[in-house]
Design a protein around this motif. Structure first.
Motif, PDB file in Angstrom:
ATOM      1  N   CYS A  50      31.937  35.539  33.518  1.00  0.00           N
ATOM      2  CA  CYS A  50      32.360  36.337  34.927  1.00  0.00           C
ATOM      3  C   CYS A  50      32.395  35.578  36.079  1.00  0.00           C
ATOM      4  O   CYS A  50      31.572  34.769  36.349  1.00  0.00           O
ATOM      5  CB  CYS A  50      31.040  37.536  34.941  1.00  0.00           C
ATOM      6  N   LEU A  51      33.453  35.720  36.825  1.00  0.00           N
ATOM      7  CA  LEU A  51      33.680  34.562  37.774  1.00  0.00           C
ATOM      8  C   LEU A  51      33.130  35.106  39.142  1.00  0.00           C
ATOM      9  O   LEU A  51      33.343  36.202  39.338  1.00  0.00           O
ATOM     10  CB  LEU A  51      35.178  34.597  37.692  1.00  0.00           C
ATOM     11  N   PHE A  52      32.973  34.286  39.876  1.00  0.00           N
ATOM     12  CA  PHE A  52      32.330  34.275  41.386  1.00  0.00           C
ATOM     13  C   PHE A  52      32.854  33.472  42.479  1.00  0.00           C
ATOM     14  O   PHE A  52      33.379  32.280  41.609  1.00  0.00           O
ATOM     15  CB  PHE A  52      30.965  34.073  41.748  1.00  0.00           C
ATOM     16  N   HIS A  53      33.134  33.635  43.418  1.00  0.00           N
ATOM     17  CA  HIS A  53      33.819  32.722  44.470  1.00  0.00           C
ATOM     18  C   HIS A  53      32.673  32.800  45.677  1.00  0.00           C
ATOM     19  O   HIS A  53      32.742  33.925  46.542  1.00  0.00           O
ATOM     20  CB  HIS A  53      35.074  32.838  44.775  1.00  0.00           C
ATOM     21  N   PHE A  58      34.034  38.667  40.941  1.00  0.00           N
ATOM     22  CA  PHE A  58      35.719  38.880  40.751  1.00  0.00           C
ATOM     23  C   PHE A  58      35.857  40.337  40.045  1.00  0.00           C
ATOM     24  O   PHE A  58      35.108  40.815  39.123  1.00  0.00           O
ATOM     25  CB  PHE A  58      36.307  37.920  39.789  1.00  0.00           C
ATOM     26  N   LEU A  59      36.712  41.060  40.652  1.00  0.00           N
ATOM     27  CA  LEU A  59      36.859  42.414  40.340  1.00  0.00           C
ATOM     28  C   LEU A  59      38.333  42.969  39.958  1.00  0.00           C
ATOM     29  O   LEU A  59      39.187  41.984  40.577  1.00  0.00           O
ATOM     30  CB  LEU A  59      36.549  43.568  41.232  1.00  0.00           C
ATOM     31  N   GLN A  60      38.930  43.662  38.923  1.00  0.00           N
ATOM     32  CA  GLN A  60      40.174  43.931  38.866  1.00  0.00           C
ATOM     33  C   GLN A  60      40.074  45.408  39.069  1.00  0.00           C
ATOM     34  O   GLN A  60      39.572  46.197  38.619  1.00  0.00           O
ATOM     35  CB  GLN A  60      40.643  43.494  37.717  1.00  0.00           C
ATOM     36  N   LYS A  61      41.048  46.139  39.777  1.00  0.00           N
ATOM     37  CA  LYS A  61      41.352  47.249  40.079  1.00  0.00           C
ATOM     38  C   LYS A  61      42.448  48.061  38.836  1.00  0.00           C
ATOM     39  O   LYS A  61      43.542  47.495  38.741  1.00  0.00           O
ATOM     40  CB  LYS A  61      41.889  47.840  41.421  1.00  0.00           C
ATOM     41  N   PRO A  69      36.045  41.776  34.970  1.00  0.00           N
ATOM     42  CA  PRO A  69      36.608  41.229  33.566  1.00  0.00           C
ATOM     43  C   PRO A  69      35.675  40.065  33.015  1.00  0.00           C
ATOM     44  O   PRO A  69      35.146  39.334  33.762  1.00  0.00           O
ATOM     45  CB  PRO A  69      37.831  40.489  34.238  1.00  0.00           C
ATOM     46  N   GLN A  70      35.785  39.962  31.666  1.00  0.00           N
ATOM     47  CA  GLN A  70      35.122  38.738  31.207  1.00  0.00           C
ATOM     48  C   GLN A  70      35.956  38.039  30.549  1.00  0.00           C
ATOM     49  O   GLN A  70      36.601  38.476  29.451  1.00  0.00           O
ATOM     50  CB  GLN A  70      33.900  39.410  30.141  1.00  0.00           C
ATOM     51  N   LEU A  71      36.148  36.780  30.807  1.00  0.00           N
ATOM     52  CA  LEU A  71      37.137  35.897  30.521  1.00  0.00           C
ATOM     53  C   LEU A  71      36.843  35.205  29.376  1.00  0.00           C
ATOM     54  O   LEU A  71      35.402  34.789  29.213  1.00  0.00           O
ATOM     55  CB  LEU A  71      37.672  35.050  31.705  1.00  0.00           C
ATOM     56  N   SER A  72      37.592  35.122  28.367  1.00  0.00           N
ATOM     57  CA  SER A  72      37.187  34.138  27.163  1.00  0.00           C
ATOM     58  C   SER A  72      37.221  32.703  27.523  1.00  0.00           C
ATOM     59  O   SER A  72      37.838  32.322  28.502  1.00  0.00           O
ATOM     60  CB  SER A  72      38.143  34.347  26.077  1.00  0.00           C
ATOM     61  N   ALA A  73      36.479  31.929  26.566  1.00  0.00           N
ATOM     62  CA  ALA A  73      36.335  30.406  26.754  1.00  0.00           C
ATOM     63  C   ALA A  73      37.810  29.704  26.746  1.00  0.00           C
ATOM     64  O   ALA A  73      37.895  28.829  27.628  1.00  0.00           O
ATOM     65  CB  ALA A  73      35.464  29.832  25.684  1.00  0.00           C
ATOM     66  N   ALA A  74      38.523  30.334  25.874  1.00  0.00           N
ATOM     67  CA  ALA A  74      39.801  29.829  26.111  1.00  0.00           C
ATOM     68  C   ALA A  74      40.708  29.850  27.208  1.00  0.00           C
ATOM     69  O   ALA A  74      41.377  29.049  28.027  1.00  0.00           O
ATOM     70  CB  ALA A  74      40.687  30.302  24.908  1.00  0.00           C
ATOM     71  N   GLU A 119      42.849  34.635  42.624  1.00  0.00           N
ATOM     72  CA  GLU A 119      43.057  35.895  42.598  1.00  0.00           C
ATOM     73  C   GLU A 119      44.351  36.255  42.441  1.00  0.00           C
ATOM     74  O   GLU A 119      44.556  37.366  41.507  1.00  0.00           O
ATOM     75  CB  GLU A 119      42.897  36.484  44.205  1.00  0.00           C
ATOM     76  N   SER A 120      45.457  35.585  42.794  1.00  0.00           N
ATOM     77  CA  SER A 120      46.630  35.851  42.385  1.00  0.00           C
ATOM     78  C   SER A 120      46.948  35.386  40.789  1.00  0.00           C
ATOM     79  O   SER A 120      47.575  36.270  40.012  1.00  0.00           O
ATOM     80  CB  SER A 120      47.626  34.832  43.169  1.00  0.00           C
ATOM     81  N   GLU A 121      46.360  34.482  40.339  1.00  0.00           N
ATOM     82  CA  GLU A 121      46.316  34.141  38.700  1.00  0.00           C
ATOM     83  C   GLU A 121      45.872  35.175  38.009  1.00  0.00           C
ATOM     84  O   GLU A 121      46.470  35.324  36.974  1.00  0.00           O
ATOM     85  CB  GLU A 121      45.652  32.774  38.779  1.00  0.00           C
ATOM     86  N   LEU A 122      44.782  35.615  38.291  1.00  0.00           N
ATOM     87  CA  LEU A 122      44.093  36.649  37.616  1.00  0.00           C
ATOM     88  C   LEU A 122      44.582  38.171  37.925  1.00  0.00           C
ATOM     89  O   LEU A 122      43.871  39.153  37.332  1.00  0.00           O
ATOM     90  CB  LEU A 122      42.545  36.463  37.396  1.00  0.00           C
ATOM     91  N   GLU A 123      45.028  38.619  39.102  1.00  0.00           N
ATOM     92  CA  GLU A 123      45.470  39.851  39.317  1.00  0.00           C
ATOM     93  C   GLU A 123      44.269  40.720  39.585  1.00  0.00           C
ATOM     94  O   GLU A 123      44.026  41.629  39.245  1.00  0.00           O
ATOM     95  CB  GLU A 123      46.385  40.314  38.430  1.00  0.00           C
ATOM     96  N   GLY A 124      43.338  39.920  40.610  1.00  0.00           N
ATOM     97  CA  GLY A 124      42.264  40.824  41.178  1.00  0.00           C
ATOM     98  C   GLY A 124      41.649  40.385  42.455  1.00  0.00           C
ATOM     99  O   GLY A 124      42.489  39.587  43.013  1.00  0.00           O
ATOM    100  N   SER A 125      40.570  40.408  42.904  1.00  0.00           N
ATOM    101  CA  SER A 125      39.811  40.132  43.971  1.00  0.00           C
ATOM    102  C   SER A 125      38.429  39.762  43.980  1.00  0.00           C
ATOM    103  O   SER A 125      37.515  40.376  43.199  1.00  0.00           O
ATOM    104  CB  SER A 125      40.307  40.928  45.245  1.00  0.00           C
TER     105      SER A 125
END
Length: 338
Positions: A50-53, A58-61, A69-74, A119-125
């Motif tokens: 789970c990402l933070f800045h 980080f959330l996705q609508k 979102p929970q991003l994989s290690a890959a 945010e642009s890369e992962l399409e969220g904020s």
């Protein structure tokens, strides 16, 4: 003899099932990750993140819903490579849980990278946690709260209070060690009482000037050193609204990340109706009012900042369902209507 054999067999079967329950296995696996750096480092290669800045999650609508979102290690490896960062960044993550299938989940703060680019890369904020807790699913809010609290604690405990030397976190982030003195630091929570006061037919809600407009909630305050929960409740009610608690009872508890890691201990308190005149401490509160059952029921239906009055003010609304204050309010309604 047969009865003894059957009893022993049932007891052994019960012990086997208990030791092999998914909950117990998960808790023991999490403990192993906290204690074994090499095992936790290996888990980072197959876990989720789970990402933070700068501590904002980080959330996705998706439609009308906000997902965590929970991003994989890959996927994490791909993102770090794209932003020209090494995989060693993963070492900055902290363990915040795992699934029933033993897939560990970590929180990672990317505050050193450009926010808008991620945010642009992962399409969220990246969203302020106070706002995020209003919109995410109830099962996700504890994970976000824990992630931010742990990341904040590590950021503020990078040096030993005894020696002034840098401290080193273990891989899971469950502790920090000063190798110069051997001192081990563990994340700690501060106890806070939160209390819904009632006079039998009404409940008391208040607000501070820092609250969102229109929001009222239960009274709360930090426990002083040496106080038990009962003493803290009675003191806070006396200090903030000038009322003397006659009786109180415990409801539940909740971790809450504001202002940092706190343990909210929720109680109900009863004051005498004949001595229920509020004497508000204006240094602590902006407003404090008694609310009847009908007002509370209507307030529970309102969304934040949803109902304006003729004078431009907002009709009262209450904290989100993820907050334990709302649980206290709902319990009071149930008591009044049962």
């Amino acid at each position: 003899m047969a009865a003894i054999y059957q009893a022993v067999r049932r007891r052994a079967s019960s012990l086997f099932c208990r030791l092999h329950s998914s909950y117990i296995r998960k808790m023991r696996y999490l403990n192993e990750l906290k204690e074994d750096d090499s095992l936790c480092r290996q888990a980072q290669t197959s876990g989720t993140f789970c990402l933070f800045h700068n501590l904002s999650p980080f959330l996705q609508k998706v439609g009308n819903n906000y997902l965590v979102p929970q991003l994989s290690a890959a996927e994490m490896k791909r993102i770090l490579e794209k932003f020209k960062e090494t995989e060693q960044w993963i070492e900055k993550s902290v363990l915040i849980g795992c699934s029933d299938e033993h897939v560990p989940c970590f929180a990672l703060d990317l505050g050193a990278l450009e926010k808008s680019a991620i945010e642009s890369e992962l399409e969220g904020s990246f969203t302020d946690l106070r706002k995020a807790l209003f919109v995410v699913d109830e099962k996700d809010s504890p994970m976000l709260a824990l992630g931010q609290a742990l990341l904040r604690w590590h950021d503020s405990h990078q040096y030993c209070s005894k020696t002034g030397q840098p401290t080193q976190k273990n891989v899971a982030g469950s502790k920090r060690v000063c190798h110069a003195s051997g001192t081990v630091y563990y994340p700690q929570m501060s106890p806070v009482v939160i209390v819904l006061v009632s006079d039998g037919s009404r409940c008391l809600l208040a607000r501070q000037s820092s609250f969102p407009r229109g929001m009222y909630t239960a009274l709360s305050g930090f426990c002083d050193l040496g106080e038990n929960v009962e003493e803290a409740v009675r003191r806070e009610v006396a200090e903030e609204v000038g009322l003397e608690v006659e009786s109180l009872w415990y409801s539940a508890s909740q971790h809450w990340p504001f202002p940092s890691g706190t343990l909210m201990i929720a109680c109900h308190a009863l004051v005498r109706a004949q001595q229920a005149e509020i004497s508000m401490n204006s240094q602590e509160l902006e407003e404090a009012h008694w609310f009847g059952l009908e007002e509370i029921v209507e307030g529970l239906k309102r969304k934040p900042r949803s109902s304006k009055q003729d004078d431009g003010g907002l009709l009262p609304w209450f904290p989100p369902k993820q907050a334990i204050a709302r649980q206290l309010i709902c319990e009071w309604v149930k008591q009044q209507t049962s």
